[in-house]
Design a protein around this motif. Sequence first.
Motif, mmCIF file in Angstrom:
data_model
loop_
_atom_site.group_PDB
_atom_site.id
_atom_site.type_symbol
_atom_site.label_atom_id
_atom_site.label_comp_id
_atom_site.label_asym_id
_atom_site.label_seq_id
_atom_site.Cartn_x
_atom_site.Cartn_y
_atom_site.Cartn_z
ATOM 1 N N ALA A 43 0.814 -1.216 0.000
ATOM 2 C CA ALA A 43 0.000 0.000 0.000
ATOM 3 C C ALA A 43 0.853 1.275 0.000
ATOM 4 C CB ALA A 43 -0.929 0.007 1.209
ATOM 5 N N TYR A 44 2.170 1.100 0.100
ATOM 6 C CA TYR A 44 3.101 2.224 0.209
ATOM 7 C C TYR A 44 4.012 2.278 -1.015
ATOM 8 C CZ TYR A 44 1.517 1.866 4.996
ATOM 9 O OH TYR A 44 0.719 1.800 6.100
ATOM 10 N N THR A 45 4.493 3.471 -1.342
ATOM 11 C CA THR A 45 5.456 3.579 -2.433
ATOM 12 C C THR A 45 6.757 2.883 -2.040
ATOM 13 O OG1 THR A 45 6.280 5.709 -1.630
ATOM 14 C CG2 THR A 45 4.523 5.777 -3.295
ATOM 15 N N ILE A 46 7.539 2.532 -3.030
ATOM 16 C CA ILE A 46 8.818 1.865 -2.785
ATOM 17 C C ILE A 46 9.694 2.697 -1.852
ATOM 18 C CG2 ILE A 46 10.992 1.180 -3.889
ATOM 19 C CD1 ILE A 46 9.278 0.208 -6.262
ATOM 20 N N ASN A 47 9.624 4.023 -1.979
ATOM 21 C CA ASN A 47 10.457 4.913 -1.158
ATOM 22 C C ASN A 47 9.644 5.659 -0.101
ATOM 23 O OD1 ASN A 47 9.068 6.554 -2.905
ATOM 24 N ND2 ASN A 47 10.838 7.749 -3.542
ATOM 25 N N SER A 48 8.533 5.073 0.324
ATOM 26 C CA SER A 48 7.683 5.687 1.354
ATOM 27 C C SER A 48 8.498 6.015 2.605
ATOM 28 C CB SER A 48 6.559 4.711 1.715
ATOM 29 O OG SER A 48 5.668 5.287 2.645
ATOM 30 N N ARG A 49 8.140 7.140 3.222
ATOM 31 C CA ARG A 49 8.829 7.561 4.452
ATOM 32 C C ARG A 49 7.845 7.522 5.612
ATOM 33 N NH1 ARG A 49 10.037 12.872 4.263
ATOM 34 N NH2 ARG A 49 8.631 13.215 2.524
ATOM 35 N N TRP A 50 8.307 6.926 6.716
ATOM 36 C CA TRP A 50 7.501 6.817 7.932
ATOM 37 C C TRP A 50 8.221 7.451 9.108
ATOM 38 C CZ3 TRP A 50 5.277 1.351 9.250
ATOM 39 C CH2 TRP A 50 4.469 0.876 8.214
ATOM 40 N N ARG A 51 7.407 8.006 9.999
ATOM 41 C CA ARG A 51 7.856 8.232 11.371
ATOM 42 C C ARG A 51 6.849 7.478 12.211
ATOM 43 N NH1 ARG A 51 5.830 10.542 15.241
ATOM 44 N NH2 ARG A 51 4.692 12.135 14.117
ATOM 45 N N ARG A 53 6.308 6.457 16.019
ATOM 46 C CA ARG A 53 6.831 6.813 17.339
ATOM 47 C C ARG A 53 8.128 7.575 17.113
ATOM 48 N NH1 ARG A 53 4.280 3.155 21.576
ATOM 49 N NH2 ARG A 53 3.002 1.719 20.374
ATOM 50 N N ALA A 54 9.250 7.066 17.601
ATOM 51 C CA ALA A 54 10.543 7.747 17.411
ATOM 52 C C ALA A 54 11.409 7.036 16.378
ATOM 53 C CB ALA A 54 11.288 7.830 18.744
ATOM 54 N N GLU A 55 10.812 6.117 15.604
ATOM 55 C CA GLU A 55 11.563 5.399 14.570
ATOM 56 C C GLU A 55 11.299 6.022 13.208
ATOM 57 O OE1 GLU A 55 11.896 1.039 14.635
ATOM 58 O OE2 GLU A 55 10.464 1.142 16.291
ATOM 59 N N PHE A 56 12.329 6.074 12.393
ATOM 60 C CA PHE A 56 12.224 6.591 11.039
ATOM 61 C C PHE A 56 12.489 5.439 10.083
ATOM 62 C CE2 PHE A 56 12.915 10.092 13.803
ATOM 63 C CZ PHE A 56 12.100 11.086 13.293
ATOM 64 N N ILE A 57 11.539 5.187 9.200
ATOM 65 C CA ILE A 57 11.553 4.025 8.326
ATOM 66 C C ILE A 57 11.446 4.535 6.894
ATOM 67 C CG2 ILE A 57 10.275 1.922 7.724
ATOM 68 C CD1 ILE A 57 9.242 2.282 10.817
ATOM 69 N N ASN A 58 12.286 4.001 6.023
ATOM 70 C CA ASN A 58 12.306 4.447 4.629
ATOM 71 C C ASN A 58 12.219 3.259 3.688
ATOM 72 O OD1 ASN A 58 12.842 7.430 4.832
ATOM 73 N ND2 ASN A 58 14.503 6.607 6.084
ATOM 74 N N PHE A 66 10.269 -3.794 9.743
ATOM 75 C CA PHE A 66 9.653 -3.194 10.931
ATOM 76 C C PHE A 66 8.391 -3.951 11.341
ATOM 77 C CE2 PHE A 66 6.326 -0.431 12.577
ATOM 78 C CZ PHE A 66 6.925 0.036 13.730
ATOM 79 N N LEU A 67 7.493 -4.207 10.378
ATOM 80 C CA LEU A 67 6.223 -4.861 10.702
ATOM 81 C C LEU A 67 6.434 -6.312 11.127
ATOM 82 C CD1 LEU A 67 3.899 -3.389 7.920
ATOM 83 C CD2 LEU A 67 3.977 -2.767 10.358
ATOM 84 N N SER A 68 7.394 -6.991 10.538
ATOM 85 C CA SER A 68 7.689 -8.368 10.951
ATOM 86 C C SER A 68 8.092 -8.405 12.419
ATOM 87 C CB SER A 68 8.800 -8.955 10.080
ATOM 88 O OG SER A 68 8.377 -9.057 8.734
ATOM 89 N N ALA A 69 8.958 -7.488 12.816
ATOM 90 C CA ALA A 69 9.381 -7.424 14.221
ATOM 91 C C ALA A 69 8.220 -7.015 15.122
ATOM 92 C CB ALA A 69 10.548 -6.451 14.369
ATOM 93 N N LEU A 122 -1.048 5.210 -3.648
ATOM 94 C CA LEU A 122 -0.033 4.626 -2.765
ATOM 95 C C LEU A 122 0.392 5.670 -1.739
ATOM 96 C CD1 LEU A 122 2.133 2.880 -5.488
ATOM 97 C CD2 LEU A 122 0.732 1.730 -3.769
ATOM 98 N N MET A 123 0.599 5.236 -0.514
ATOM 99 C CA MET A 123 0.994 6.164 0.539
ATOM 100 C C MET A 123 2.482 6.490 0.413
ATOM 101 S SD MET A 123 0.379 5.926 4.673
ATOM 102 C CE MET A 123 -1.234 5.193 4.429
ATOM 103 N N THR A 124 2.776 7.779 0.384
ATOM 104 C CA THR A 124 4.166 8.237 0.271
ATOM 105 C C THR A 124 4.750 8.618 1.624
ATOM 106 O OG1 THR A 124 3.459 10.513 -0.163
ATOM 107 C CG2 THR A 124 3.813 9.092 -2.078
ATOM 108 N N ILE A 125 3.888 9.109 2.529
ATOM 109 C CA ILE A 125 4.338 9.563 3.848
ATOM 110 C C ILE A 125 3.347 9.084 4.902
ATOM 111 C CG2 ILE A 125 4.792 11.574 5.321
ATOM 112 C CD1 ILE A 125 5.509 13.124 2.750
ATOM 113 N N ARG A 126 3.880 8.603 6.022
ATOM 114 C CA ARG A 126 3.064 8.193 7.175
ATOM 115 C C ARG A 126 3.750 8.689 8.439
ATOM 116 N NH1 ARG A 126 3.702 3.878 10.757
ATOM 117 N NH2 ARG A 126 1.807 3.368 11.902
ATOM 118 N N HIS A 127 3.042 9.512 9.200
ATOM 119 C CA HIS A 127 3.524 9.972 10.502
ATOM 120 C C HIS A 127 2.586 9.397 11.551
ATOM 121 C CE1 HIS A 127 6.294 12.847 8.763
ATOM 122 N NE2 HIS A 127 5.319 13.299 8.001
#
Length: 161
Positions: A43-51, A53-58, A66-69, A122-127
């Motif tokens: 559901a996210y772009t290949i280069n989607s950026r997340w924040r 909590r305090a983790e930054f995921i690209n 991240f989701l597996s863990a 597709l989601m590009t950014i998720r905070h």
Amino acid sequence: MTQANENENRPPLPPFDLESATKKVRLAEDGWNSRDPVRVSQAYTINSRWRNRAEFINGRDQIVKFLSAKWSDEQEYRLIKELWAFAGNRIAVRFAYESQNADGQWVRSYGNENWEFNELGLMTIRHASINDLLISESQRLFRWPLGRRPDDHPSLSALGL
């Protein structure tokens, strides 16, 4: 494997109206309740950026990792998302989920997310901002079988959350 489908539409597409934003939120909830990291990452772009909590995921590969863990640590995971606001290609949601940690302690996590989508849906950014509350087993409210929340299960608003 997580690189596939980058050029496919993920309806509903922006700009969002009330109906399409509500549907997009429910589709996201259904995906997360599947607890399938690869499915969710699509559901996210290949280069989607997340924040988160305090983790930054690209990117999708980091999303899958991240989701597996996350779902390895958070057993009995059940999530409800609810539309908060929308405009153009952005959606804001509030959510709560319940899970059980490795020590058997139940946790209800509350949060808000801000999403931005590209023209393909597709989601590009998720905070995500999230707070955790320890609860007892008797305080649990999300008791449907693992997987998709039944359509007749109360929403966050109906549960007073």
